[in-house]
Design an enzyme around this catalytic site. Structure first.
Site, PDB file in Angstrom:
ATOM      1  CE  LYS A 115      -3.951  -2.065   2.444  1.00 33.68           C
ATOM      2  NZ  LYS A 115      -4.712  -2.082   3.719  1.00 33.68           N
ATOM      3  CG  ASP A 116       3.254   2.270   3.353  1.00 34.69           C
ATOM      4  OD1 ASP A 116       2.111   2.749   3.496  1.00 34.69           O
ATOM      5  OD2 ASP A 116       3.930   1.814   4.304  1.00 34.69           O
ATOM      6  CB  ILE A 117       5.018   0.354  -2.954  1.00 32.03           C
ATOM      7  CG1 ILE A 117       6.205  -0.095  -2.087  1.00 32.03           C
ATOM      8  CG2 ILE A 117       5.432   0.419  -4.426  1.00 32.03           C
ATOM      9  CD1 ILE A 117       6.622  -1.532  -2.298  1.00 32.03           C
TER      10      ILE A 117
ATOM     11  CG  ASN B  63       5.419   6.882  -1.355  1.00 31.30           C
ATOM     12  OD1 ASN B  63       5.214   8.074  -1.131  1.00 31.30           O
ATOM     13  ND2 ASN B  63       5.621   6.002  -0.393  1.00 31.30           N
TER      14      ASN B  63
ATOM     15  CD  GLU C 194       7.767 -17.348   2.173  1.00 29.51           C
ATOM     16  OE1 GLU C 194       6.779 -17.588   2.910  1.00 29.51           O
ATOM     17  OE2 GLU C 194       8.939 -17.425   2.551  1.00 29.51           O
TER      18      GLU C 194
ATOM     19  CB  CYS D 173       7.124 -19.476   5.659  1.00 29.20           C
ATOM     20  SG  CYS D 173       8.176 -18.092   6.092  1.00 29.20           S
TER      21      CYS D 173
END
Length: 549
Positions: A282-284, A287, A300, A334
């Site tokens: 979201k931040d990318i 911007n 991942e 993971c």
């Protein structure tokens, strides 16, 4: 200024195979070597770990402590956090190093990574394993398969896969022309954010883009700072030039916010939680107008991995694979198994086998080689996992049949815990716990196909999964219905243990972008191809043949 160098017209890298595993058995040379490394590291603790910017050690005085999780009153290292000024200097330094590095011929970049792999295999093997054991709470076997074998494989096979990628060229050339593809590094810098649970992942998150000619700013997980520092030192000794990788431990919110606002940010290479990855995405996006190009996002994240058993499954195999997959490295993989679907015709035998096997699990410090399981990573993790266990104790639909106890007085110890539920969508069947807790749902054996759909549809994650069956038609049906439920799918094997060069690793849905670490696919995400056409015969006229009368 980039220095011109000779280019080989053609070369082949040395043959690459998976790093042989050492067993660390009683009275073995490797056990003695590892025990000596553990003793030496403990005697030097706490170490002082700097940031590395432009090849120079930087001590900011902003100190954080990395504790030994099996003995949390002992500090393994004091590390210096990067501040705002140092992060800016690291980015500028990486960009300054970019031209020389991307102009370095592939054979020279490859030589650095092949040398790093050999250093990790020999001189540094016990050092990096000791760092991983004391810093991240792994036993000897788990440290061997991670910080030694897998990291070595990432570097060696990375070179092999890069060679293969560069070799993918246009198959056709028109008369008097030559077509070729150049695999350029990305414009700008790559930001690598690595997790605590695999030392090898840090080596790959920073290493894979750099192998392809990129420069990288690397923020390791706080709980893996020392092992990550050793990884950096191995690459530096192997000949990695100053500034190509900038090593900046630091507070995640501040470092990430600063990096993602930079116009030269070109790619994110991330392993960590789904929540954090979504926030970064979201931040990318917010911007996006400020960047020179569209950043590549490679991640991942979490998993809610399953073992699904058909009525023909081999009980012995199911039991031992489930114990390993759920409880090795305390469920902090993971890929760890955390939900199981067992048929009622096999359940009594499976239950008895699990309880019997569970009683043999030894839990304790990593320096005692008898222990199968160790501590979880920190207080936050301990409290979170404890909360799930306490919830299960109070849930009318859940029963704890093994484990369920915990103690953080010395280390962050949680006994491997097996829960049986009558609700296939209970909290412990659907939420990622990231600890030594597995939940079992017993289904009616004649409802196999219905349960397959339940397995596929009841989780937001799709990282790993396993199907145990001795019936080929049932196996085919399961594989088809579970097609999108896991990026790594295992038949009659546990859902952990992907090997570089054998099972490229990654998942879809909320588990990540499935770019497959340990394959050429992930390397392709860190290059920007340029198609080049060269014509050898000049065009004499613009008129088409069809225009002629």
């Amino acid at each position: 200024m980039s220095v011109p160098s000779a280019n080989l017209a053609h070369f082949k890298i040395p043959a690459v195979t998976n790093e042989p595993m050492k067993a660390y058995g009683p009275n073995s040379v490797e056990r003695a070597g590892l025990q000596a490394a553990l003793k030496q590291l403990r005697s030097h603790a706490p170490l002082d770990i700097p940031c590395i910017v432009n090849g120079k050690e930087v001590r900011t005085g902003i100190i954080e402590k990395q504790l030994m999780p099996h003995e949390h009153k002992t500090v393994l290292c004091n590390y210096h956090n990067a501040d705002h000024t140092l992060v800016a200097k690291a980015i500028d330094g990486a960009l300054a190093a970019k031209l020389d590095w991307e102009n370095t011929p592939f054979n020279d970049r490859a030589a650095i990574f092949l040398k790093a792999a050999d250093l990790a295999s020999t001189k540094y093997r016990f050092t990096i394993m000791a760092a991983t054991m004391l810093g991240q709470g792994k036993n000897a076997w788990q440290a061997e398969i991670d910080s030694a074998a897998e990291m070595i494989d990432f570097w060696r096979f990375g070179v092999k896969f890069a060679e293969e990628l560069y070799g993918v060229q246009p198959p056709q050339n028109s008369a008097a022309t030559w077509n070729r593809t150049e695999y350029r590094p990305l414009e700008g810098f790559v930001f690598a954010v690595s997790p605590f649970n695999f030392t090898a992942i840090g080596g790959n998150l920073a290493g894979a883009p750099v192998l392809m000619g990129n420069v990288c700013v690397w923020k390791p997980a706080p709980a893996a700072t020392y092992a990550s520092y050793v990884v950096y030192e191995i690459m530096r000794e192997a000949g990695l030039p100053a500034g190509v990788i900038q090593f900046i431990p630091g507070p995640a919110p501040e470092v990430v916010a600063q990096v993602l606002k930079h116009p030269e940010f070109a790619a994110l290479h991330f392993t960590g939680s789904t929540h954090v990855f979504r926030k970064l995405w979201k931040d990318i996006g917010n911007n996006i107008e400020h960047y020179k190009s569209y950043p590549r996002i490679v991640g991942e994240t979490g998993g809610k991995n399953f073992h699904m058993v058909h009525k023909t499954g081999n009980v012995t195999s199911v039991v031992h694979n489930t114990i390993r997959s759920a409880f090795e490295y305390q469920g902090q993989k993971c890929s760890a198994c955390s939900r199981c679907y067992f048929p009622d015709n096999l359940w009594p035998e499976i239950k008895a086998g699990l309880v019997k096997a569970h009683a043999r699990i030894k839990v304790g410090g990593v320096e005692d080689f008898h222990n199968f399981a160790g501590p979880v990573i920190n207080q936050f993790s301990f409290d979170k996992i404890k909360g799930y266990i306490e919830w299960a104790k109070g849930d009318a639909e859940s029963e704890i049949i093994a484990g369920g106890t915990y103690d953080d007085s010395v280390g962050y110890y949680i006994q491997p815990t097996i829960i049986v539920t009558t609700n296939p969508k209970s909290r412990t069947m659907t939420e990622e716990i990231f600890g030594p807790v597995v939940t079992i749902y017993v289904y009616k054996a004649e409802e196999y196909e219905k349960t397959l759909h339940l397995v596929s549809d009841s989780s937001a994650y799709a990282l790993t999964g396993a199907l145990f069956s001795q019936d080929r038609y049932a196996t085919v049906l399961g594989a088809n219905i579970l097609r999108n439920a896991a990026g790594n799918f295992y038949i009659n094997d546990k859902c952990t243990g992907a090997v570089v060069g054998q099972q490229p690793f990654g998942g879809g849905r909320a588990s990540g972008t499935n770019d497959k670490a340990g394959s050429a696919a992930i390397l392709s995400r860190f290059v920007s191809p340029r198609s080049i056409k060269e014509t050898f015969v000049d065009l004499e006229d613009f008129v088409y043949p069809s225009n002629l009368v």
